[in-house]
Design a protein around this motif. Structure first.
Motif, PDB file in Angstrom:
ATOM      1  N   ARG A   1      57.057 -20.640  42.545  1.00  0.00           N
ATOM      2  CA  ARG A   1      57.857 -19.420  43.530  1.00  0.00           C
ATOM      3  C   ARG A   1      58.455 -19.652  42.428  1.00  0.00           C
ATOM      4  NH1 ARG A   1      54.738 -18.392  48.075  1.00  0.00           N
ATOM      5  NH2 ARG A   1      56.805 -16.059  48.803  1.00  0.00           N
TER       6      ARG A   1
ATOM      7  N   PHE B   1      60.511 -17.751  52.863  1.00  0.00           N
ATOM      8  CA  PHE B   1      59.330 -16.556  52.021  1.00  0.00           C
ATOM      9  C   PHE B   1      58.751 -16.771  53.983  1.00  0.00           C
ATOM     10  CE2 PHE B   1      58.417 -20.785  49.153  1.00  0.00           C
ATOM     11  CZ  PHE B   1      59.185 -19.866  47.841  1.00  0.00           C
ATOM     12  N   ASN B   2      59.419 -16.967  54.784  1.00  0.00           N
ATOM     13  CA  ASN B   2      58.157 -16.940  55.801  1.00  0.00           C
ATOM     14  C   ASN B   2      59.434 -15.737  56.524  1.00  0.00           C
ATOM     15  OD1 ASN B   2      56.236 -18.561  55.727  1.00  0.00           O
ATOM     16  ND2 ASN B   2      57.163 -20.205  56.695  1.00  0.00           N
ATOM     17  N   GLU B   3      60.409 -15.757  56.386  1.00  0.00           N
ATOM     18  CA  GLU B   3      61.563 -15.013  57.754  1.00  0.00           C
ATOM     19  C   GLU B   3      62.249 -14.247  56.390  1.00  0.00           C
ATOM     20  OE1 GLU B   3      65.138 -15.236  59.273  1.00  0.00           O
ATOM     21  OE2 GLU B   3      64.770 -17.047  59.894  1.00  0.00           O
ATOM     22  N   TYR B   4      62.195 -14.224  55.723  1.00  0.00           N
ATOM     23  CA  TYR B   4      62.850 -13.235  54.053  1.00  0.00           C
ATOM     24  C   TYR B   4      61.690 -12.477  53.414  1.00  0.00           C
ATOM     25  CZ  TYR B   4      67.460 -13.962  56.147  1.00  0.00           C
ATOM     26  OH  TYR B   4      68.582 -15.181  56.706  1.00  0.00           O
ATOM     27  N   LYS B   5      60.969 -12.928  53.379  1.00  0.00           N
ATOM     28  CA  LYS B   5      59.453 -12.573  52.724  1.00  0.00           C
ATOM     29  C   LYS B   5      60.101 -13.066  51.527  1.00  0.00           C
ATOM     30  CE  LYS B   5      57.609 -12.180  56.612  1.00  0.00           C
ATOM     31  NZ  LYS B   5      56.726 -12.281  56.908  1.00  0.00           N
TER      32      LYS B   5
ATOM     33  N   ASP C   1      60.092 -13.255  47.115  1.00  0.00           N
ATOM     34  CA  ASP C   1      58.890 -14.175  46.591  1.00  0.00           C
ATOM     35  C   ASP C   1      59.142 -15.145  45.358  1.00  0.00           C
ATOM     36  OD1 ASP C   1      56.905 -11.550  47.349  1.00  0.00           O
ATOM     37  OD2 ASP C   1      58.345  -9.973  46.973  1.00  0.00           O
TER      38      ASP C   1
ATOM     39  N   GLU D   1      62.667 -28.554  51.503  1.00  0.00           N
ATOM     40  CA  GLU D   1      61.575 -27.482  52.307  1.00  0.00           C
ATOM     41  C   GLU D   1      61.891 -26.720  52.850  1.00  0.00           C
ATOM     42  OE1 GLU D   1      57.135 -28.858  53.049  1.00  0.00           O
ATOM     43  OE2 GLU D   1      58.819 -30.262  52.708  1.00  0.00           O
ATOM     44  N   GLU D   2      62.998 -26.770  54.070  1.00  0.00           N
ATOM     45  CA  GLU D   2      62.779 -25.965  55.707  1.00  0.00           C
ATOM     46  C   GLU D   2      63.432 -24.943  55.266  1.00  0.00           C
ATOM     47  OE1 GLU D   2      65.334 -25.885  59.863  1.00  0.00           O
ATOM     48  OE2 GLU D   2      65.724 -28.039  58.468  1.00  0.00           O
TER      49      GLU D   2
ATOM     50  N   ASN E   1      60.632 -22.571  53.287  1.00  0.00           N
ATOM     51  CA  ASN E   1      59.916 -21.856  54.337  1.00  0.00           C
ATOM     52  C   ASN E   1      60.733 -21.018  54.709  1.00  0.00           C
ATOM     53  OD1 ASN E   1      57.851 -23.738  53.448  1.00  0.00           O
ATOM     54  ND2 ASN E   1      58.025 -25.357  55.236  1.00  0.00           N
ATOM     55  N   LYS E   2      62.104 -20.645  55.097  1.00  0.00           N
ATOM     56  CA  LYS E   2      62.986 -20.230  55.815  1.00  0.00           C
ATOM     57  C   LYS E   2      62.704 -18.831  54.523  1.00  0.00           C
ATOM     58  CE  LYS E   2      66.684 -18.811  58.109  1.00  0.00           C
ATOM     59  NZ  LYS E   2      68.031 -19.126  58.600  1.00  0.00           N
TER      60      LYS E   2
END
Length: 397
Positions: free
Chosen positions: A161, A129-133, A135, A122-123, A126-127
């Motif tokens: 996803r 999705f949020n840091e590397y964007k 899809d 999960e960590e 999220n990295k």
């Protein structure tokens, strides 16, 4: 007086109409172009992520990366760390730095993320999705199960996803290891027969050959070459009219980081890199009946997938002739210092005699001291670990 008022009224109407029309046009232009800008803004490049061990990287890995890249505009590739591979699969044949070199050289890869986890936590998700964007997270249609029996991509699937691609049939790292063990068995069975080891090696090779005398067993492959697959891997472009064409040839068996680095250096010497891939018969004649491990078309696809390569000659001749230099307009022929046939100058028939006599031959310092034999020796050094792994697979099958 009335005529003047009428003229004035008409002028006012015309001016008002022009102003109104201008306003309407400006609104139309702004609305449409702003919408276009918004659409462009909204249509950011689709960023996809694919991970893997990429141990003993082969054309199957490259085809997976090609398919993943086709699902987006920017491909991030996570390369699993050595420790994670050891914990989940056993010791890797190629260390992380070599695997990073291999993956980075694949022409469909945009960015590489080192030390990726074996499972999508999960960590880490999220990295992504949020840091590397990112899809979408991509994986093949073959199951990826953790030691506890759970799906390594369960979280990505739950998040909606996840996208799946088709696995390339006919090759796997396990199969390649089996081919190598089989070729070692063929060389040593008459000197030191060991029925137990022979049986394990044969099973590791999927039992494709039970004939110890059949030297072609090492080249057995389920790969069926098609013109479509060649086109998929090809750049589809030729050299320009004044291009400086550099030529390098070899077996390129078990395509590895040493191959990648010498191709990179060779490409820097010109505008177009042409690579000659020797036939299976030529490789067997020069390096022993147990070679090559990978057949001609498998080796050609691995080389074609490299970003430094512009074109290949599938089944290149052993000797570089003057006619060949003229036909392909070759400006320079190169050869690395680290190679299986580094003593070519001592041979009866020097394959590079013509380019040497014409002053268009150059020896390149190879950055990495790796050959196909190096890879085979690594397999042998971990022989017991692979046998234990195979024993467990057979026991629970």
């Amino acid at each position: 007086m009335e005529k003047q008022m009428a003229a004035k009224l008409l002028t006012t109407c015309l001016i008002g109409s022009a102003i109104l029309g201008g306003i309407c046009y400006c609104y139309y232009y702004w609305n449409n172009n702003n919408g276009l800008l918004n659409r462009r803004k909204k249509k950011k490049g689709i960023r996809v992520y694919m991970d893997g061990c990429f141990d003993m990287m082969h054309y199957g890995h490259c085809n997976a990366l090609r398919q993943a890249r086709a699902l987006g505009d920017h491909l991030f590739v996570g390369v699993v760390s050595d420790s994670e591979i050891i914990a989940n699969k056993g010791p890797p044949v190629t260390p992380l730095h070599e695997r990073l070199t291999m993956v980075s050289a694949v022409k469909w890869v945009d960015e590489v993320i080192p030390d990726a986890p074996y499972a999508i936590t999960e960590e880490f998700m999220n990295k992504l999705f949020n840091e590397y964007k990112i899809d979408y997270i991509i994986h093949g249609d073959d199951p990826c199960v953790l030691p506890d029996g759970t799906d390594a991509y369960a979280l990505a699937k739950q998040a909606g996803r996840y996208k799946q691609i088709k696995r390339t049939e006919g090759v796997s790292s396990t199969d390649i290891v089996g081919r190598m063990l089989l070729c070692v068995r063929e060389r040593s069975v008459t000197d030191n027969p060991n029925p137990k080891h022979s049986s394990l090696q044969r099973q590791f090779s999927h039992g494709h050959s039970h004939n110890f005398e059949d030297n072609t067993a090492t080249r057995i492959s389920h790969f069926l070459p098609t013109s479509r697959r060649i086109v998929q891997f090809s750049n589809g472009r030729g050299p320009g009219p004044d291009a400086r064409i550099v030529y390098i040839d070899g077996a390129f068996d078990l395509f590895h980081a040493g191959h990648v680095e010498i191709l990179r250096i060779a490409r820097d010497l010109g505008d177009f890199l042409l690579v000659g891939i020797h036939t299976d018969q030529t490789v067997s004649a020069t390096r022993g009946a147990h070679r090559p491990i990978m057949n001609l078309h498998e080796r050609s696809l691995s080389v074609l997938a490299c970003r430094y390569v512009d074109e290949v000659i599938i089944g290149a001749p052993w000797e570089v002739s003057k006619d060949m230099l003229t036909t392909f307009n070759i400006s320079l022929v190169v050869h690395g210092t680290i190679a299986e046939n580094h003593d070519f100058e001592k041979e009866k028939s020097n394959p590079y005699a013509v380019p040497i006599s014409m002053g268009v031959f150059k020896i390149l310092d190879s950055p990495l001291d790796i050959t196909t034999t190096t890879i085979i020796r690594r397999i042998l050094s971990n022989h017991e670990a692979y046998q234990v792994c195979l024993y467990l697979i057979i026991s629970y099958a």
